[in-house]
Design a protein around this motif. Sequence first.
Motif, mmCIF file in Angstrom:
data_model
loop_
_atom_site.group_PDB
_atom_site.id
_atom_site.type_symbol
_atom_site.label_atom_id
_atom_site.label_comp_id
_atom_site.label_asym_id
_atom_site.label_seq_id
_atom_site.Cartn_x
_atom_site.Cartn_y
_atom_site.Cartn_z
ATOM 1 N N VAL A 109 49.335 22.512 49.379
ATOM 2 C CA VAL A 109 48.838 23.610 50.090
ATOM 3 C C VAL A 109 48.048 23.298 51.331
ATOM 4 C CG1 VAL A 109 47.237 25.517 49.688
ATOM 5 C CG2 VAL A 109 48.190 24.581 47.661
ATOM 6 N N TYR A 110 48.984 24.088 52.233
ATOM 7 C CA TYR A 110 48.401 23.687 53.661
ATOM 8 C C TYR A 110 47.722 24.667 54.600
ATOM 9 C CZ TYR A 110 52.547 26.008 55.525
ATOM 10 O OH TYR A 110 53.444 26.896 55.860
ATOM 11 N N SER A 111 47.274 24.274 55.689
ATOM 12 C CA SER A 111 46.583 25.331 56.665
ATOM 13 C C SER A 111 46.812 24.956 58.106
ATOM 14 C CB SER A 111 45.052 25.560 56.416
ATOM 15 O OG SER A 111 44.617 26.626 57.239
ATOM 16 N N ASN A 112 47.075 25.869 59.010
ATOM 17 C CA ASN A 112 46.885 25.542 60.372
ATOM 18 C C ASN A 112 45.821 26.128 60.928
ATOM 19 O OD1 ASN A 112 49.508 24.569 60.892
ATOM 20 N ND2 ASN A 112 50.552 26.439 60.021
ATOM 21 N N GLU A 113 44.589 26.532 59.803
ATOM 22 C CA GLU A 113 43.519 26.966 60.660
ATOM 23 C C GLU A 113 42.083 26.199 60.298
ATOM 24 O OE1 GLU A 113 42.863 31.034 58.996
ATOM 25 O OE2 GLU A 113 44.929 31.586 59.464
ATOM 26 N N GLU A 114 41.621 25.688 61.283
ATOM 27 C CA GLU A 114 40.549 24.681 61.530
ATOM 28 C C GLU A 114 39.464 25.112 60.383
ATOM 29 O OE1 GLU A 114 39.573 21.039 61.873
ATOM 30 O OE2 GLU A 114 40.962 21.809 63.320
ATOM 31 N N ASP A 115 39.106 26.365 60.080
ATOM 32 C CA ASP A 115 37.975 26.803 59.364
ATOM 33 C C ASP A 115 38.304 26.783 57.798
ATOM 34 O OD1 ASP A 115 39.661 28.797 59.399
ATOM 35 O OD2 ASP A 115 38.168 30.452 60.017
ATOM 36 N N LYS A 116 39.788 26.464 57.561
ATOM 37 C CA LYS A 116 39.922 26.391 56.227
ATOM 38 C C LYS A 116 40.183 24.912 55.578
ATOM 39 C CE LYS A 116 42.259 30.824 56.048
ATOM 40 N NZ LYS A 116 43.508 31.677 55.480
ATOM 41 N N VAL A 117 39.942 24.075 56.559
ATOM 42 C CA VAL A 117 40.108 22.596 56.079
ATOM 43 C C VAL A 117 38.960 22.434 55.197
ATOM 44 C CG1 VAL A 117 39.937 20.243 57.051
ATOM 45 C CG2 VAL A 117 41.254 21.879 58.043
ATOM 46 N N ASP A 118 37.688 22.735 55.335
ATOM 47 C CA ASP A 118 36.577 22.532 54.406
ATOM 48 C C ASP A 118 36.978 23.025 52.920
ATOM 49 O OD1 ASP A 118 35.080 21.076 56.261
ATOM 50 O OD2 ASP A 118 33.846 22.667 56.759
#
Length: 395
Positions: free
Chosen positions: A132-141
Amino acid sequence: MMSKHSIGEDTSLWIDTTSDTNYPKLPKTSNNYDVAIVGGGITGILAAWFLQKAGLSTAIVEKDRIIANTTGNTTAKLTSQHYLIYDYLIHKFGKTTALAFANANQTAIDDIENLSKDLSIDCDFSRRDAYVYSNEEDKVDDIKKEVESAKSLGLPASFETQTDLPFEVKGAIKFTNQAQFHPRKFLLGVADQLVSAGGKIFEQTEAVAIQPGDSITLETKNGKVTAKYLVEATKYPFWQPNIFADATWTKLSYALGVIIDGHYPQGMYITTDDPIRSIRSHPYKNDQILIFGGESHKMTKDYDKDEHYQNLLMDVNQKFKVKKAVYHWIAGDNMTYDRLPYIGAYPKHPNIYVAFGFRAWGLAWAMAAAQIITSQILGESTPDAQPFGLQRLSK
Protein backbone atom coordinates in the motif's frame (compact mmCIF):
# COMPACT_ATOMS: atom_id res chain seq x y z
CA MET A 1 -11.73 16.93 -22.63
CA MET A 2 -9.49 14.14 -23.91
CA SER A 3 -10.57 12.16 -26.94
CA LYS A 4 -11.87 8.69 -26.16
CA HIS A 5 -9.63 5.71 -26.88
CA SER A 6 -10.23 1.99 -26.95
CA ILE A 7 -10.47 0.35 -23.55
CA GLY A 8 -10.52 -3.20 -24.91
CA GLU A 9 -13.12 -5.92 -24.72
CA ASP A 10 -15.93 -5.59 -22.18
CA THR A 11 -15.05 -8.64 -20.08
CA SER A 12 -12.55 -9.58 -17.42
CA LEU A 13 -9.24 -11.34 -17.99
CA TRP A 14 -10.49 -14.23 -15.82
CA ILE A 15 -13.69 -14.85 -17.76
CA ASP A 16 -12.13 -14.49 -21.22
CA THR A 17 -9.30 -16.95 -20.51
CA THR A 18 -11.48 -19.79 -19.20
CA SER A 19 -14.29 -21.85 -20.63
CA ASP A 20 -17.97 -21.23 -19.93
CA THR A 21 -19.86 -23.48 -17.55
CA ASN A 22 -23.02 -25.40 -18.35
CA TYR A 23 -24.39 -26.91 -15.16
CA PRO A 24 -28.09 -27.83 -15.23
CA LYS A 25 -31.01 -25.88 -13.84
CA LEU A 26 -32.63 -27.09 -10.65
CA PRO A 27 -35.12 -29.83 -11.52
CA LYS A 28 -38.73 -29.46 -10.43
CA THR A 29 -38.66 -32.86 -8.75
CA SER A 30 -37.87 -33.33 -5.04
CA ASN A 31 -34.58 -31.69 -4.04
CA ASN A 32 -33.46 -32.59 -0.52
CA TYR A 33 -29.96 -31.89 0.82
CA ASP A 34 -28.17 -31.41 4.08
CA VAL A 35 -26.95 -27.97 2.97
CA ALA A 36 -28.28 -25.58 0.34
CA ILE A 37 -25.91 -22.81 -0.73
CA VAL A 38 -27.19 -19.74 -2.56
CA GLY A 39 -24.45 -18.18 -4.70
CA GLY A 40 -21.84 -19.76 -6.93
CA GLY A 41 -18.90 -17.45 -6.30
CA ILE A 42 -15.76 -18.27 -4.37
CA THR A 43 -17.45 -18.34 -0.94
CA GLY A 44 -20.24 -20.65 -2.04
CA ILE A 45 -18.03 -23.05 -3.98
CA LEU A 46 -15.47 -23.38 -1.19
CA ALA A 47 -18.16 -23.81 1.47
CA ALA A 48 -19.81 -26.50 -0.65
CA TRP A 49 -16.49 -28.28 -1.11
CA PHE A 50 -15.64 -28.39 2.59
CA LEU A 51 -19.15 -29.41 3.62
CA GLN A 52 -19.40 -32.13 0.96
CA LYS A 53 -16.01 -33.51 1.99
CA ALA A 54 -17.23 -33.53 5.60
CA GLY A 55 -20.00 -35.91 4.58
CA LEU A 56 -22.94 -33.53 4.12
CA SER A 57 -24.94 -33.60 0.89
CA THR A 58 -24.57 -30.14 -0.61
CA ALA A 59 -26.13 -28.19 -3.48
CA ILE A 60 -25.24 -24.78 -4.91
CA VAL A 61 -28.01 -22.67 -6.46
CA GLU A 62 -26.76 -19.88 -8.75
CA LYS A 63 -29.06 -17.45 -10.56
CA ASP A 64 -26.59 -16.94 -13.46
CA ARG A 65 -23.43 -18.95 -14.17
CA ILE A 66 -20.94 -19.75 -11.42
CA ILE A 67 -17.88 -17.53 -10.95
CA ALA A 68 -19.23 -14.98 -13.41
CA ASN A 69 -20.14 -11.99 -11.26
CA THR A 70 -18.24 -10.62 -8.23
CA THR A 71 -15.59 -13.36 -8.20
CA GLY A 72 -15.25 -13.15 -11.98
CA ASN A 73 -14.53 -9.41 -11.87
CA THR A 74 -11.89 -9.16 -9.17
CA THR A 75 -8.26 -8.05 -9.39
CA ALA A 76 -7.45 -11.43 -7.79
CA LYS A 77 -5.10 -10.51 -4.96
CA LEU A 78 -4.71 -12.91 -2.03
CA THR A 79 -3.50 -10.88 0.89
CA SER A 80 -4.01 -10.05 4.55
CA GLN A 81 -3.13 -6.46 3.66
CA HIS A 82 -6.43 -4.62 3.28
CA TYR A 83 -5.53 -0.98 2.68
CA LEU A 84 -4.53 0.55 6.04
CA ILE A 85 -6.69 -1.50 8.40
CA TYR A 86 -4.79 -2.85 11.40
CA ASP A 87 -4.04 0.39 13.23
CA TYR A 88 -7.75 1.19 12.95
CA LEU A 89 -8.84 -2.25 14.17
CA ILE A 90 -6.54 -2.21 17.18
CA HIS A 91 -7.74 1.22 18.31
CA LYS A 92 -11.42 0.58 17.49
CA PHE A 93 -11.91 -3.01 18.65
CA GLY A 94 -8.72 -4.06 20.44
CA LYS A 95 -5.87 -6.36 19.61
CA THR A 96 -7.86 -9.60 19.91
CA THR A 97 -10.21 -8.63 17.07
CA ALA A 98 -7.36 -7.26 14.96
CA LEU A 99 -5.43 -10.50 15.44
CA ALA A 100 -8.47 -12.60 14.47
CA PHE A 101 -8.80 -10.51 11.29
CA ALA A 102 -5.10 -10.86 10.47
CA ASN A 103 -4.91 -14.60 11.14
CA ALA A 104 -8.06 -15.39 9.17
CA ASN A 105 -6.69 -13.77 6.04
CA GLN A 106 -3.07 -14.81 6.40
CA THR A 107 -4.04 -18.44 6.94
CA ALA A 108 -6.42 -18.33 3.98
CA ILE A 109 -3.56 -17.63 1.57
CA ASP A 110 -1.85 -20.86 2.59
CA ASP A 111 -5.16 -22.74 2.50
CA ILE A 112 -5.87 -21.70 -1.09
CA GLU A 113 -2.36 -22.66 -2.15
CA ASN A 114 -2.64 -26.02 -0.41
CA LEU A 115 -6.07 -26.78 -1.85
CA SER A 116 -4.90 -25.97 -5.37
CA LYS A 117 -1.99 -28.37 -4.87
CA ASP A 118 -4.13 -31.09 -3.27
CA LEU A 119 -6.59 -30.97 -6.19
CA SER A 120 -3.83 -30.52 -8.82
CA ILE A 121 -5.34 -27.27 -10.11
CA ASP A 122 -3.07 -25.06 -12.20
CA CYS A 123 -4.38 -21.58 -11.36
CA ASP A 124 -1.28 -19.40 -11.85
CA PHE A 125 -0.79 -19.23 -8.07
CA SER A 126 2.27 -17.13 -7.33
CA ARG A 127 3.71 -15.72 -4.14
CA ARG A 128 4.14 -11.95 -4.37
CA ASP A 129 4.81 -9.00 -2.10
CA ALA A 130 1.88 -6.64 -1.54
CA TYR A 131 2.20 -2.87 -1.08
CA VAL A 132 0.00 0.00 0.00
CA TYR A 133 1.77 3.14 -1.19
CA SER A 134 1.32 6.89 -1.21
CA ASN A 135 2.73 9.76 -3.21
CA GLU A 136 1.62 12.24 -0.57
CA GLU A 137 4.06 13.26 2.16
CA ASP A 138 1.34 13.83 4.74
CA LYS A 139 0.24 10.17 4.50
CA VAL A 140 3.62 8.67 5.27
CA ASP A 141 3.06 8.82 9.04
CA ASP A 142 -0.18 6.84 8.63
CA ILE A 143 1.70 4.20 6.68
CA LYS A 144 4.40 4.00 9.34
CA LYS A 145 1.75 3.58 12.06
CA GLU A 146 0.18 0.79 10.05
CA VAL A 147 3.55 -0.95 9.76
CA GLU A 148 4.01 -0.96 13.52
CA SER A 149 0.44 -2.14 14.14
CA ALA A 150 0.73 -4.92 11.58
CA LYS A 151 4.07 -6.06 12.99
CA SER A 152 2.59 -6.15 16.49
CA LEU A 153 0.13 -8.76 15.17
CA GLY A 154 2.88 -10.90 13.68
CA LEU A 155 2.22 -9.86 10.09
CA PRO A 156 5.17 -9.69 7.64
CA ALA A 157 5.17 -5.88 7.36
CA SER A 158 7.91 -3.34 6.67
CA PHE A 159 8.16 0.31 5.63
CA GLU A 160 9.62 0.88 2.17
CA THR A 161 10.45 3.78 -0.10
CA GLN A 162 11.61 1.66 -3.07
CA THR A 163 9.30 -0.45 -5.24
CA ASP A 164 9.42 -1.96 -8.72
CA LEU A 165 6.87 0.57 -10.01
CA PRO A 166 8.10 2.91 -12.77
CA PHE A 167 7.55 5.96 -10.57
CA GLU A 168 8.66 7.10 -7.14
CA VAL A 169 6.56 6.76 -4.01
CA LYS A 170 6.84 8.70 -0.75
CA GLY A 171 6.35 5.59 1.31
CA ALA A 172 4.77 2.16 1.34
CA ILE A 173 3.90 -0.68 3.66
CA LYS A 174 5.07 -4.01 2.27
CA PHE A 175 3.69 -7.42 3.24
CA THR A 176 5.95 -10.23 2.07
CA ASN A 177 4.85 -13.68 0.90
CA GLN A 178 1.32 -12.75 -0.13
CA ALA A 179 -0.10 -14.20 -3.36
CA GLN A 180 -2.03 -13.78 -6.58
CA PHE A 181 -3.84 -16.33 -8.74
CA HIS A 182 -6.42 -16.90 -11.46
CA PRO A 183 -9.66 -17.24 -9.51
CA ARG A 184 -11.74 -18.86 -12.25
CA LYS A 185 -9.11 -21.48 -13.05
CA PHE A 186 -8.97 -22.31 -9.34
CA LEU A 187 -12.72 -22.39 -8.76
CA LEU A 188 -13.63 -24.22 -11.96
CA GLY A 189 -11.27 -26.93 -10.78
CA VAL A 190 -12.82 -27.01 -7.32
CA ALA A 191 -16.31 -27.12 -8.85
CA ASP A 192 -15.38 -30.11 -11.01
CA GLN A 193 -14.05 -31.96 -7.97
CA LEU A 194 -17.11 -30.97 -5.93
CA VAL A 195 -19.42 -32.59 -8.47
CA SER A 196 -17.18 -35.66 -8.66
CA ALA A 197 -17.50 -35.93 -4.87
CA GLY A 198 -21.31 -35.94 -5.12
CA GLY A 199 -22.06 -32.25 -4.70
CA LYS A 200 -24.59 -30.54 -6.95
CA ILE A 201 -24.41 -27.26 -8.86
CA PHE A 202 -27.55 -25.75 -10.36
CA GLU A 203 -27.13 -22.72 -12.60
CA GLN A 204 -29.73 -20.31 -13.99
CA THR A 205 -31.76 -20.95 -10.85
CA GLU A 206 -32.69 -17.77 -9.01
CA ALA A 207 -33.53 -18.03 -5.32
CA VAL A 208 -36.54 -15.91 -4.36
CA ALA A 209 -37.52 -16.82 -0.78
CA ILE A 210 -36.49 -18.73 2.31
CA GLN A 211 -38.91 -20.41 4.69
CA PRO A 212 -36.96 -20.94 7.92
CA GLY A 213 -37.45 -23.79 10.34
CA ASP A 214 -35.84 -27.02 11.46
CA SER A 215 -36.18 -27.99 7.81
CA ILE A 216 -35.53 -24.98 5.59
CA THR A 217 -37.34 -24.51 2.30
CA LEU A 218 -35.52 -22.53 -0.36
CA GLU A 219 -37.87 -21.33 -3.07
CA THR A 220 -36.44 -20.65 -6.51
CA LYS A 221 -37.97 -19.70 -9.85
CA ASN A 222 -37.35 -23.30 -10.95
CA GLY A 223 -38.53 -25.23 -7.93
CA LYS A 224 -37.89 -25.81 -4.24
CA VAL A 225 -35.00 -27.16 -2.19
CA THR A 226 -35.29 -28.44 1.36
CA ALA A 227 -32.24 -28.55 3.61
CA LYS A 228 -31.15 -28.77 7.23
CA TYR A 229 -28.82 -25.79 6.74
CA LEU A 230 -28.66 -22.91 4.30
CA VAL A 231 -25.75 -20.63 3.42
CA GLU A 232 -26.25 -17.27 1.71
CA ALA A 233 -23.07 -16.64 -0.24
CA THR A 234 -24.40 -13.98 -2.58
CA LYS A 235 -22.91 -10.53 -3.10
CA TYR A 236 -25.66 -9.14 -0.89
CA PRO A 237 -28.11 -11.23 1.18
CA PHE A 238 -31.44 -11.55 -0.62
CA TRP A 239 -33.22 -12.77 2.53
CA GLN A 240 -34.04 -10.10 5.12
CA PRO A 241 -31.75 -7.60 3.37
CA ASN A 242 -33.09 -4.65 5.35
CA ILE A 243 -31.30 -5.70 8.52
CA PHE A 244 -28.01 -4.91 6.77
CA ALA A 245 -29.11 -1.66 5.15
CA ASP A 246 -27.61 0.66 7.76
CA ALA A 247 -24.46 -1.43 8.14
CA THR A 248 -23.17 -1.48 4.56
CA TRP A 249 -22.78 0.48 1.36
CA THR A 250 -21.84 -0.56 -2.19
CA LYS A 251 -18.63 0.46 -3.92
CA LEU A 252 -17.93 0.24 -7.64
CA SER A 253 -14.40 -0.18 -8.97
CA TYR A 254 -13.02 -0.37 -12.51
CA ALA A 255 -10.14 -2.25 -14.11
CA LEU A 256 -8.24 -2.37 -17.37
CA GLY A 257 -6.11 -5.19 -18.70
CA VAL A 258 -3.33 -3.69 -20.82
CA ILE A 259 -0.22 -4.83 -22.65
CA ILE A 260 2.78 -2.63 -21.95
CA ASP A 261 6.25 -2.19 -23.37
CA GLY A 262 8.85 -2.69 -20.67
CA HIS A 263 8.95 -4.02 -17.13
CA TYR A 264 5.84 -5.52 -15.60
CA PRO A 265 5.70 -4.89 -11.84
CA GLN A 266 5.98 -8.13 -9.89
CA GLY A 267 4.55 -6.76 -6.66
CA MET A 268 0.85 -6.15 -6.02
CA TYR A 269 0.04 -2.51 -5.36
CA ILE A 270 -2.74 -0.26 -4.16
CA THR A 271 -2.54 3.39 -3.20
CA THR A 272 -4.12 5.22 -0.29
CA ASP A 273 -4.32 8.34 -2.45
CA ASP A 274 -7.38 9.65 -4.25
CA PRO A 275 -8.22 8.40 -6.80
CA ILE A 276 -7.41 4.84 -5.76
CA ARG A 277 -5.18 2.85 -8.08
CA SER A 278 -4.59 -0.90 -8.02
CA ILE A 279 -1.71 -2.42 -10.00
CA ARG A 280 -0.51 -5.97 -10.61
CA SER A 281 0.63 -8.17 -13.47
CA HIS A 282 -0.51 -11.62 -14.54
CA PRO A 283 0.64 -14.29 -17.05
CA TYR A 284 -1.02 -13.86 -20.43
CA LYS A 285 -0.41 -15.65 -23.74
CA ASN A 286 3.20 -16.62 -23.04
CA ASP A 287 3.89 -13.11 -21.74
CA GLN A 288 2.20 -10.85 -19.19
CA ILE A 289 -0.65 -8.39 -18.87
CA LEU A 290 -0.98 -5.44 -16.52
CA ILE A 291 -4.14 -5.07 -14.45
CA PHE A 292 -4.62 -1.38 -13.71
CA GLY A 293 -7.66 -0.54 -11.63
CA GLY A 294 -9.30 2.00 -9.41
CA GLU A 295 -11.68 4.94 -9.83
CA SER A 296 -13.67 3.55 -6.90
CA HIS A 297 -16.84 5.36 -5.86
CA LYS A 298 -20.05 4.79 -3.99
CA MET A 299 -22.72 3.31 -6.23
CA THR A 300 -25.46 5.76 -7.08
CA LYS A 301 -28.28 5.77 -9.61
CA ASP A 302 -26.30 7.87 -12.06
CA TYR A 303 -22.63 7.37 -12.87
CA ASP A 304 -20.57 7.51 -16.05
CA LYS A 305 -18.65 4.26 -16.49
CA ASP A 306 -16.93 5.50 -19.62
CA GLU A 307 -15.53 8.52 -17.82
CA HIS A 308 -13.95 6.29 -15.16
CA TYR A 309 -12.47 3.95 -17.76
CA GLN A 310 -11.05 6.89 -19.70
CA ASN A 311 -9.51 8.26 -16.49
CA LEU A 312 -7.82 4.89 -15.94
CA LEU A 313 -6.63 4.76 -19.54
CA MET A 314 -5.15 8.24 -19.36
CA ASP A 315 -3.40 7.47 -16.07
CA VAL A 316 -1.98 4.10 -17.10
CA ASN A 317 -0.58 5.75 -20.25
CA GLN A 318 1.13 8.35 -18.07
CA LYS A 319 2.69 5.72 -15.79
CA PHE A 320 3.52 2.95 -18.30
CA LYS A 321 4.26 2.56 -22.00
CA VAL A 322 0.94 1.08 -23.04
CA LYS A 323 0.80 -0.82 -26.32
CA LYS A 324 -2.80 -1.97 -26.19
CA ALA A 325 -5.82 -2.12 -23.89
CA VAL A 326 -7.23 -5.66 -24.04
CA TYR A 327 -9.97 -5.78 -21.39
CA HIS A 328 -12.09 -3.59 -19.17
CA TRP A 329 -14.41 -4.66 -16.36
CA ILE A 330 -16.26 -3.38 -13.33
CA ALA A 331 -16.71 -4.84 -9.85
CA GLY A 332 -19.22 -4.10 -7.12
CA ASP A 333 -18.33 -4.73 -3.48
CA ASN A 334 -20.24 -4.46 -0.24
CA MET A 335 -18.47 -2.25 2.27
CA THR A 336 -19.26 -2.54 5.96
CA TYR A 337 -19.09 0.68 7.95
CA ASP A 338 -17.28 -0.99 10.84
CA ARG A 339 -14.79 -2.60 8.40
CA LEU A 340 -15.50 -6.15 9.59
CA PRO A 341 -17.26 -8.77 7.46
CA TYR A 342 -20.45 -10.59 8.39
CA ILE A 343 -19.81 -14.32 8.76
CA GLY A 344 -22.06 -16.67 10.68
CA ALA A 345 -25.63 -17.61 11.52
CA TYR A 346 -28.60 -15.29 11.87
CA PRO A 347 -29.15 -14.90 15.63
CA LYS A 348 -32.83 -15.95 15.42
CA HIS A 349 -32.22 -18.63 12.77
CA PRO A 350 -29.15 -20.64 13.82
CA ASN A 351 -29.28 -22.97 10.79
CA ILE A 352 -29.18 -20.12 8.23
CA TYR A 353 -25.74 -18.67 7.59
CA VAL A 354 -24.45 -15.68 5.68
CA ALA A 355 -21.05 -14.46 4.49
CA PHE A 356 -20.54 -11.07 2.87
CA GLY A 357 -19.20 -7.56 3.40
CA PHE A 358 -15.59 -8.34 2.53
CA ARG A 359 -14.83 -4.71 1.54
CA ALA A 360 -13.25 -5.55 -1.84
CA TRP A 361 -10.86 -8.09 -0.30
CA GLY A 362 -13.11 -11.09 -0.73
CA LEU A 363 -10.79 -13.81 -1.98
CA ALA A 364 -8.87 -14.57 1.21
CA TRP A 365 -11.96 -13.70 3.26
CA ALA A 366 -14.00 -16.20 1.24
CA MET A 367 -11.71 -19.06 2.17
CA ALA A 368 -11.81 -18.00 5.82
CA ALA A 369 -15.60 -17.66 5.74
CA ALA A 370 -16.09 -21.04 4.09
CA GLN A 371 -14.03 -22.73 6.78
CA ILE A 372 -15.72 -20.81 9.62
CA ILE A 373 -19.22 -21.70 8.41
CA THR A 374 -18.25 -25.32 7.79
CA SER A 375 -16.92 -25.60 11.33
CA GLN A 376 -20.05 -23.99 12.79
CA ILE A 377 -22.39 -26.29 10.85
CA LEU A 378 -20.37 -29.27 12.08
CA GLY A 379 -20.79 -28.02 15.66
CA GLU A 380 -17.17 -27.09 16.17
CA SER A 381 -16.10 -24.13 18.30
CA THR A 382 -15.01 -21.01 16.40
CA PRO A 383 -14.13 -18.41 19.05
CA ASP A 384 -11.87 -16.46 16.69
CA ALA A 385 -14.86 -15.85 14.40
CA GLN A 386 -16.92 -14.12 17.11
CA PRO A 387 -15.98 -10.55 16.04
CA PHE A 388 -17.43 -11.21 12.56
CA GLY A 389 -20.79 -12.54 13.72
CA LEU A 390 -24.21 -11.04 13.05
CA GLN A 391 -24.92 -10.36 16.71
CA ARG A 392 -23.35 -6.92 16.31
CA LEU A 393 -26.23 -5.83 14.05
CA SER A 394 -28.40 -5.40 17.14
CA LYS A 395 -25.95 -3.08 18.87
